[in-house]
Scaffold this motif. Sequence first.
Motif, PDB file in Angstrom:
ATOM      1  N   TYR A   1      23.848  55.284  36.092  1.00 48.74           N
ATOM      2  CA  TYR A   1      23.295  54.104  36.749  1.00 48.74           C
ATOM      3  C   TYR A   1      21.798  54.301  36.943  1.00 48.74           C
ATOM      4  O   TYR A   1      21.350  55.394  37.309  1.00 48.74           O
ATOM      5  CB  TYR A   1      23.970  53.873  38.107  1.00 48.74           C
TER       6      TYR A   1
ATOM      7  N   GLY B   1      31.710  67.179  42.565  1.00 50.56           N
ATOM      8  CA  GLY B   1      32.296  66.831  43.860  1.00 50.56           C
ATOM      9  C   GLY B   1      32.903  65.441  43.862  1.00 50.56           C
ATOM     10  O   GLY B   1      33.517  65.035  44.848  1.00 50.56           O
TER      11      GLY B   1
ATOM     12  N   PHE C   1      15.763  60.587  42.715  1.00 55.90           N
ATOM     13  CA  PHE C   1      14.729  59.575  42.868  1.00 55.90           C
ATOM     14  C   PHE C   1      13.427  60.004  42.204  1.00 55.90           C
ATOM     15  O   PHE C   1      13.093  61.199  42.168  1.00 55.90           O
ATOM     16  CB  PHE C   1      14.443  59.315  44.350  1.00 55.90           C
TER      17      PHE C   1
ATOM     18  N   ARG D   1      27.788  61.114  38.163  1.00 55.56           N
ATOM     19  CA  ARG D   1      28.939  61.566  38.955  1.00 55.56           C
ATOM     20  C   ARG D   1      29.056  63.078  38.783  1.00 55.56           C
ATOM     21  O   ARG D   1      29.205  63.572  37.673  1.00 55.56           O
ATOM     22  CB  ARG D   1      30.217  60.866  38.505  1.00 55.56           C
TER      23      ARG D   1
ATOM     24  N   TYR E   1      31.243  62.558  43.583  1.00 61.01           N
ATOM     25  CA  TYR E   1      30.419  61.470  44.086  1.00 61.01           C
ATOM     26  C   TYR E   1      29.232  61.228  43.153  1.00 61.01           C
ATOM     27  O   TYR E   1      28.955  62.031  42.270  1.00 61.01           O
ATOM     28  CB  TYR E   1      29.960  61.774  45.515  1.00 61.01           C
ATOM     29  N   GLN E   2      28.572  60.084  43.350  1.00 59.97           N
ATOM     30  CA  GLN E   2      27.424  59.727  42.518  1.00 59.97           C
ATOM     31  C   GLN E   2      26.168  60.312  43.158  1.00 59.97           C
ATOM     32  O   GLN E   2      25.700  59.808  44.167  1.00 59.97           O
ATOM     33  CB  GLN E   2      27.299  58.213  42.401  1.00 59.97           C
ATOM     34  N   LYS E   3      25.642  61.362  42.531  1.00 60.39           N
ATOM     35  CA  LYS E   3      24.449  62.004  43.071  1.00 60.39           C
ATOM     36  C   LYS E   3      23.228  61.289  42.531  1.00 60.39           C
ATOM     37  O   LYS E   3      23.111  61.084  41.316  1.00 60.39           O
ATOM     38  CB  LYS E   3      24.406  63.486  42.706  1.00 60.39           C
ATOM     39  N   VAL E   4      22.330  60.914  43.419  1.00 58.39           N
ATOM     40  CA  VAL E   4      21.169  60.104  43.036  1.00 58.39           C
ATOM     41  C   VAL E   4      19.912  60.968  43.044  1.00 58.39           C
ATOM     42  O   VAL E   4      19.670  61.725  43.989  1.00 58.39           O
ATOM     43  CB  VAL E   4      20.983  58.915  44.002  1.00 58.39           C
TER      44      VAL E   4
END
Lengths: 116, 114
Positions: free
Chosen positions: B32, B97, B104, B94, B99-102
């Motif tokens: 994403y 873990g 920046f 993803r 989850y979606q790690k972002v």
Amino acid sequence: GAGVSQSPSNKVTEKGKDVELRCDPISGHTALYWYRQSLGQGLEFLIYFQGNSAPDKSGLPSDRFSAERTGGSVSTLTIQRTQQEDSAVYLCASSLELAGTLDTQYFGPGTRLTVL
Amino acid sequence: QKEVEQDPGPLSVPEGAIVSLNCTYSNSAFQYFMWYRQYSRKGPELLMYTYSSGNKEDGRFTAQVDKSSKYISLFIRDSQPSDSATYLCAMSVRVSGGYQKVTFGIGTKLQVIP
């Protein structure tokens, strides 16, 4: 509805003191994140909570930094023996942990920490 | 080298101009691609996002992703003084873990002059 809230909005402390920063996520959001934003560094990931557990603490810069979350809601970020390089804006975000689509993170206004 | 590179600016444009903001990245696993807007002394808020390559339009804003070049852009048409803010690109993957790690970008500070 209410968004993510953080307190205090500003904190000035002396080098060597401990500080606690608080985050109230959006009600019902199971995921909570802490980030640090400083000039020239951008937004740096610190820690991720899923419920009350923290499966990813990889961004915590040293053992002076710790965080906890209770009741699947409020989270506290604690910095012990603060140093001048800890001066930054600390941002908290929460999300619903959606699968199969973007899991949007909603940010609080941040706590601006100044270490003298 | 950072995973996400973004020119911090500042970028100053006259009202009505077309603004182009860009980021490059190195992690081909990103799924994403997002743009956040951050006003002074506020937290970032999601402006728009795309999944994989392609374009997405929302009013005066257009987001483009070119995965082959690892390059993303945000265009703002007919820029307004109210668009003055810092724009952060962000990308997620993803992780183990679940989850979606972002990650920046550093953010580009934009000022639209009336």
